[in-house]
Design an enzyme around this catalytic site. Structure first.
Site, PDB file in Angstrom:
ATOM      1  N   LYS A  15       0.904  -1.385   0.077  1.00  0.00           N
ATOM      2  CA  LYS A  15       0.106   0.020   0.085  1.00  0.00           C
ATOM      3  C   LYS A  15       0.818   1.403  -0.128  1.00  0.00           C
ATOM      4  O   LYS A  15       0.520   2.230  -0.668  1.00  0.00           O
ATOM      5  CB  LYS A  15      -0.908   0.015   1.301  1.00  0.00           C
ATOM      6  CG  LYS A  15      -1.897   1.172   1.597  1.00  0.00           C
ATOM      7  CD  LYS A  15      -2.718   1.070   2.395  1.00  0.00           C
ATOM      8  CE  LYS A  15      -2.561   0.968   3.769  1.00  0.00           C
ATOM      9  NZ  LYS A  15      -2.331   2.237   4.215  1.00  0.00           N
ATOM     10  N   ASP A 309       3.471  -0.279  12.128  1.00  0.00           N
ATOM     11  CA  ASP A 309       2.225  -0.618  11.702  1.00  0.00           C
ATOM     12  C   ASP A 309       1.837  -2.196  12.119  1.00  0.00           C
ATOM     13  O   ASP A 309       0.716  -2.575  12.118  1.00  0.00           O
ATOM     14  CB  ASP A 309       1.895  -0.603  10.142  1.00  0.00           C
ATOM     15  CG  ASP A 309       1.771   0.803   9.574  1.00  0.00           C
ATOM     16  OD1 ASP A 309       1.365   1.828  10.589  1.00  0.00           O
ATOM     17  OD2 ASP A 309       2.055   0.958   8.733  1.00  0.00           O
ATOM     18  N   ARG A 382      -6.360  -2.429  10.925  1.00  0.00           N
ATOM     19  CA  ARG A 382      -5.526  -3.163  11.532  1.00  0.00           C
ATOM     20  C   ARG A 382      -5.845  -3.909  12.876  1.00  0.00           C
ATOM     21  O   ARG A 382      -5.440  -5.033  13.061  1.00  0.00           O
ATOM     22  CB  ARG A 382      -4.126  -2.304  11.719  1.00  0.00           C
ATOM     23  CG  ARG A 382      -3.409  -2.203  10.403  1.00  0.00           C
ATOM     24  CD  ARG A 382      -1.974  -1.760  10.256  1.00  0.00           C
ATOM     25  NE  ARG A 382      -1.406  -0.824   9.245  1.00  0.00           N
ATOM     26  CZ  ARG A 382      -1.341  -1.145   7.931  1.00  0.00           C
ATOM     27  NH1 ARG A 382      -1.496  -2.650   7.801  1.00  0.00           N
ATOM     28  NH2 ARG A 382      -0.899  -0.500   7.129  1.00  0.00           N
TER      29      ARG A 382
END
Ligand code: S3P
Length: 422
Positions: A15, A309, A382
């Protein structure tokens, strides 16, 4: 539930790199072929933004995107507000790019994005002469940008953010002179790699990056690897389930992103990177994962930046590991799509984990037998995927209030997960 994950998979395009390919492809000279597809909603927001500025972008059947770049000065004033949706990368990178155009534009986003800090980009951009206004004294979107001529600056990043760094680099393409940025944290360097690959004379000296104004960008194709952040859900999934073995092919293994692999290895996980190569300036490899018994670890300092992340999914691994895992220096998690520290503490407690919140992280005492519960994704892709991986090992089911948000980064998550479940 107790299951096994087995198989060989390939994942959609990274991404983070995809955003950059669309942005830089649009301001490159002529046609650029992007190999690798992402249908992440965040990426669609970036594509639509450039379409609204007059760039022709076509998706081909063979997992390719063709961008008809119009050069550095080829963007047109968008007729409407640009909606960046949930995407922090879209809004912050576009703020930098649009600051130096000769037109007016407005950037906005969803509820979550309109609460995230923008001063971190507005500050350096206004030092360059940028004219950008936002709510709350310029800290919150919508952002209104009166494009203007920019001057180069020398700037030390006050926060570990690749979005801020990239925003300045993109403004630097339109600035008089050479823009210099000091990044002491080693944030992800996809932009620098892609700019060099497109022929820009970008130089790096220790932690300084220098970019000249008004270069020419050109390339026939950009090959984008699979997304390591998406891969980490299956990596942890395979580690924590019994008798699992998964091979994930063609994943990006840029060293500014591989904290998750380093930390899982420290925890005793069987994770191997095979067939290393390079594509369009980015390191790529296949990742082989096997079920493993985990021990606790400590994550802090520079390694946090490379793992930022993946901390939600790491929390699940930590809850199942023997001993107390401590994650600190991760205050940035509080300004992601949601306050991820708060969200993790709240949801993991519901699963029975022993988790203690700290201002800049959390502490988890394992191993815990996790149990199913009614959980919330907090509207954060997430957090939602983290809970769906935990669901593979909980006693009883996890019921999630919202799965739609997963489309933000990984619309094919369930499809691929189901293909692995034995
Ligand atoms: C990103 C940078 C990181 C990361 C985000 C994507 C990027 O954000 O968390 O998911 O593509 O540059 P920050 O720059 O805010 O750390």
């Amino acid at each position: 539930m107790s299951c096994t994950l087995k198989g060989e998979i390939e994942l959609p395009a990274d991404k983070s790199i995809y955003h950059r390919a669309v942005i830089l492809g649009s301001i490159a000279k002529g046609k650029v072929r992007i190999r690798g597809i992402s249908r992440a909603e965040d990426n669609l927001r970036t594509i639509e933004a450039f379409q609204s500025m007059g760039i022709r972008i076509e998706e081909k059947e063979n997992n390719e995107l063709i961008i008809h770049g119009r050069g550095l000065e080829g963007l047109r004033e968008p007729e409407d507000v640009i909606d960046c949706g949930n995407s922090g990368t879209t809004i912050r990178l576009l703020a930098g790019l649009l600051a130096g155009q000769n037109f007016f534009s407005i950037l906005t986003g969803d509820n979550s994005l309109r609460q995230r800090p923008m001063k971190r980009v507005l500050e350096p951009l206004s030092l360059m002469g940028g004219k950008i206004w936002g709510r709350a004294g310029g800290n919150l979107a919508p952002l209104a940008i009166r494009g203007t001529k920019l001057e180069s600056i020398e700037y030390k990043l006050p926060v570990a953010s690749a979005q801020v760094k990239t925003s300045i680099l993109l403004a630097g393409l339109y600035a008089r002179g050479t823009t210099k940025i000091f990044d002491p944290y080693g944030t992800r360097d996809h932009t620098e790699r892609m700019l060099s690959y497109l022929g820009v004379n970008l130089t790096k000296d220790k932690n300084w990056i220098a970019i000249p104004g008004f270069p020419e960008l050109e390339a026939e194709e950009i090959v984008i690897p699979g997304d390591l952040s998406s891969a980490s859900f299956f990596i942890v999934g395979a580690i924590i389930t019994k008798n699992s073995e998964v091979l994930i092919k063609n994943v990006g293994i840029n060293p500014t992103r591989t904290g998750i692999l380093e930390i899982l290895k420290q925890m005793g996980a069987h994770v191997e990177v095979l067939n290393k190569k390079e594509n369009s300036g980015e390191p790529v490899g296949d990742i082989l994962i096997k079920s493993s018994k985990l021990k606790s670890t400590e994550l802090r300092g520079d390694l946090v930046v490379k793992t930022i992340d993946e901390i939600p999914i790491l929390a699940i691994a930590s809850a199942l590991a023997e001993g107390t895992t401590v994650i600190r220096d991760a205050k940035e998690l509080r300004v992601k799509e949601t306050d991820r520290i708060k969200a993790l503490v709240s949801e993991l407690r519901k699963l029975g984990a022993e988790i203690h919140e700290m201002e800049d992280g959390f502490m988890i005492k394992g191993p815990t037998l996790l149990r199913g519960a009614k959980c919330s994704s907090w509207g954060d892709h997430r957090i939602a995927m983290t809970l769906m991986i935990a669901n593979l090992v909980t006693e009883g089911k996890i019921e999630l209030d919202d799965r739609q948000c997963i489309k933000t980064s990984f619309p094919s998550f369930f499809h691929i997960l189901n293909s692995l479940i034995q």
